[in-house]
Design a protein around this motif. Structure first.
Motif, PDB file in Angstrom:
ATOM      1  N   LYS A 169     -65.236 -12.369  21.823  1.00  0.00           N
ATOM      2  CA  LYS A 169     -65.359 -12.618  20.389  1.00  0.00           C
ATOM      3  C   LYS A 169     -66.804 -12.454  19.936  1.00  0.00           C
ATOM      4  N   SER A 170     -67.735 -12.973  20.730  1.00  0.00           N
ATOM      5  CA  SER A 170     -69.155 -12.873  20.385  1.00  0.00           C
ATOM      6  C   SER A 170     -69.646 -11.438  20.416  1.00  0.00           C
ATOM      7  N   GLU A 171     -68.979 -10.604  21.191  1.00  0.00           N
ATOM      8  CA  GLU A 171     -69.353  -9.187  21.256  1.00  0.00           C
ATOM      9  C   GLU A 171     -68.767  -8.394  20.105  1.00  0.00           C
ATOM     10  N   GLY A 172     -67.817  -9.007  19.368  1.00  0.00           N
ATOM     11  CA  GLY A 172     -67.266  -8.336  18.191  1.00  0.00           C
ATOM     12  C   GLY A 172     -65.797  -8.011  18.251  1.00  0.00           C
ATOM     13  N   VAL A 173     -65.118  -8.352  19.360  1.00  0.00           N
ATOM     14  CA  VAL A 173     -63.676  -8.093  19.448  1.00  0.00           C
ATOM     15  C   VAL A 173     -62.950  -9.054  18.512  1.00  0.00           C
ATOM     16  N   HIS A 174     -62.036  -8.515  17.721  1.00  0.00           N
ATOM     17  CA  HIS A 174     -61.249  -9.325  16.791  1.00  0.00           C
ATOM     18  C   HIS A 174     -59.859  -9.547  17.385  1.00  0.00           C
ATOM     19  N   PHE A 175     -59.411 -10.795  17.390  1.00  0.00           N
ATOM     20  CA  PHE A 175     -58.105 -11.130  17.959  1.00  0.00           C
ATOM     21  C   PHE A 175     -57.154 -11.606  16.869  1.00  0.00           C
ATOM     22  N   ARG A 176     -55.914 -11.120  16.947  1.00  0.00           N
ATOM     23  CA  ARG A 176     -54.859 -11.595  16.039  1.00  0.00           C
ATOM     24  C   ARG A 176     -53.669 -12.042  16.880  1.00  0.00           C
ATOM     25  N   THR A 177     -53.380 -13.328  16.847  1.00  0.00           N
ATOM     26  CA  THR A 177     -52.274 -13.887  17.621  1.00  0.00           C
ATOM     27  C   THR A 177     -51.034 -14.057  16.750  1.00  0.00           C
ATOM     28  N   GLY A 178     -49.899 -14.250  17.411  1.00  0.00           N
ATOM     29  CA  GLY A 178     -48.641 -14.443  16.701  1.00  0.00           C
ATOM     30  C   GLY A 178     -48.152 -13.206  15.987  1.00  0.00           C
TER      31      GLY A 178
END
Length: 487
Positions: free
Chosen positions: A204-213
């Motif tokens: 996340k700190s490196e810039g990866v965006h996560f979308r759960t569900g």
């Protein structure tokens, strides 16, 4: 090497475990990381063998002799850099990998191999302990957007590599938390989920965006989506992103179509194991599948079956029986015959040591019960000859069974996802894509790539990491025309 004669002087040292009576009281990890002195002694056993077969035995081609030597000289920082150069997540493989590298170790020809897996875990935990593992955001952005479907080890490895290459990466996960089968397939006593969260925070700190569900597909089927709250169409994904990488894991268990299969109390392992992981995370699971006071039968002799055994023991099962269709493997392989390849031999896991009756060459004939609930399993002995099995006459026997867990392997991964994208499949139902040459990891659909279980079928965490890394390079080449990412 730092200690040229180390392999002659020192014996293999294994990590210590907490006592069985203590560790079965909870779902926490119980393996103790090597101390500095023990890690140095174990690393000293690495031979100057000339041809390091351990590296070819390792799917990610870890540079094992180099970081063994660095551990021996106690240069832990450079050992960590060398380890991370080929493996994004050595804290995962250092815990759950079966270590094919050790089977390929030259010392294993006539001795005990170097404890490579133990040293790997030692190095990465030393890195976290000293604060050396920090976010590495890209200094430049390419303007390209990549969608990754699935947040298991393949998806996470690909996400980190592509983000560090400067792409905008979004990872879509159908479940409520990131990690895929790392999160909801592996019990907490083998891989504490704080270990997964620790690395996700770095991404996340490196810039990866996560979308759960979010379930990516045409229809959000309950048995496929688990806890998904939103359905996203492949068309929308292809419209919004420059490339899509499919990295879902194998979760669809192989069924057992015998009489009585519809009785209550018979479940797939992947119905049983994720529920406990959710409870461990503090969630409330209504009508949780529990083994308390029950006679549990686990069908399938692999790692998933072993995980069911360990979880059932922690629940407080009255008795646990695990059996396998295949014959019992030899306790010791014929090393000169099979080395450096992965040998077929009897493997006893820590879960087995905690209490379990094991049996081989057993086939399930039917289930029986009353009031719609399973009460017993009728099985028969098998005889194997020339690779073919036949039932031993008059060999039927009965096992008491209040809970039956099916752990006989997995079939095609997320078939609904592949069908929704219109991806061409191979004979086993996996996404059809090559791993070499031009267009590697590309599917039959433009802009869509596949890696990990989605491409190769059920496999190991270390194979998923390898494919995620290689697929990331393929995606980068597709987007930019060339890539500096390692293969």
């Amino acid at each position: 090497m730092g200690k040229v004669t180390g392999f002659l002087e020192f014996d293999r040292q294994k990590e210590s475990y907490l006592p069985v009576t203590q560790r079965v009281k909870n779902n926490k990890e119980f393996v103790l990381v090597l101390e500095n002195s023990k890690a140095k002694t174990q690393a000293a056993r690495c031979m100057n063998c000339g041809t390091p077969f351990c590296m070819t035995g390792c799917p990610v081609n870890n540079i094992i002799p180099d970081w063994n030597d660095l551990v021996y000289t106690q240069d832990y920082r450079n050992a960590l850099d060398t380890l991370h150069s080929t493996n994004n997540f050595p804290e995962f493989t250092g815990r759950v990998c079966p270590a094919p590298c050790e089977a390929a170790c030259t010392l294993n020809v006539n001795n005990e191999p170097v404890g490579i897996k133990s040293i790997e875990l030692f190095i990465v935990e030393k890195g976290f302990e000293n604060g050396w593992i920090l976010p590495q955001p890209s200094a430049v952005r390419t303007g390209k957007k990549v969608a990754i479907v699935g947040s298991g080890p393949a998806g996470l490895a690909a996400a980190q590599q592509l983000c560090r290459a400067g792409h905008a990466v979004t990872v879509f996960e159908k479940n409520d938390r990131i990690g895929g089968l790392l999160r909801y397939g592996i019990p907490g006593f083998k891989l504490d989920k704080e270990i997964v969260d620790r690395r996700v925070e770095q991404l996340k700190s490196e810039g990866v965006h996560f979308r759960t569900g979010v379930f990516v597909g045409k229809e959000a089927l309950k048995e496929i989506t688990n806890w998904a709250k939103e359905t996203l169409s492949p068309e929308k994904l292809l419209e919004d992103f420059d490339a899509v990488l499919l990295t879902g894991g194998s979760e669809q268990g192989r069924d057992l179509p015998v009489p009585g299969r519809d009785l209550q109390g018979i479940h797939f392992a992947m119905e049983f194991l994720p529920q406990q992981n959710k409870v461990d995370a503090g969630d409330e699971v209504r009508n949780q599948l529990r083994a308390d006071g029950k006679h549990v039968v686990v069908i399938g002799g692999g790692d998933t079956g072993s995980d069911c055994v360990g979880t059932s023991r922690r629940h407080g099962a009255e008795g646990i029986v695990q059996f396998e269709l295949l014959p019992q493997p030899p306790e010791q392989e014929n090393k000169p015959m099979v080395w450096p390849y992965w040998p077929i031999k009897l493997r006893t896991s820590s879960s087995h040591e905690e209490g379990c009756e094991r049996d081989w060459s057993v086939a399930t004939k039917r289930f029986e019960g009353s009031n719609g609930k399973v009460e017993k399993l009728i099985a028969a002995r098998l005889e194997w000859k020339d690779g073919k099995m036949s039932e031993v006459p008059d060999s039927e026997f009965t096992l008491k069974a209040d809970l039956v867990l099916l752990a006989m392997g997995f079939v095609a991964p997320a078939a609904q996802v592949l069908s929704a994208f219109g991806v061409e499949k191979d004979a086993r139902g996996n996404a059809k894509a090559t791993t070499d040459g031009e267009g590697c990891y590309r599917t039959s659909v433009d802009k869509v790539f596949a890696a990990g279980d989605m491409r190769r079928g059920q496999s190991l965490v270390v194979w998923a990491i390898r494919e995620g890394r290689q697929a990331a390079r393929a995606v980068d080449e597709f987007l930019m025309g060339a890539s500096d990412l390692p293969r």
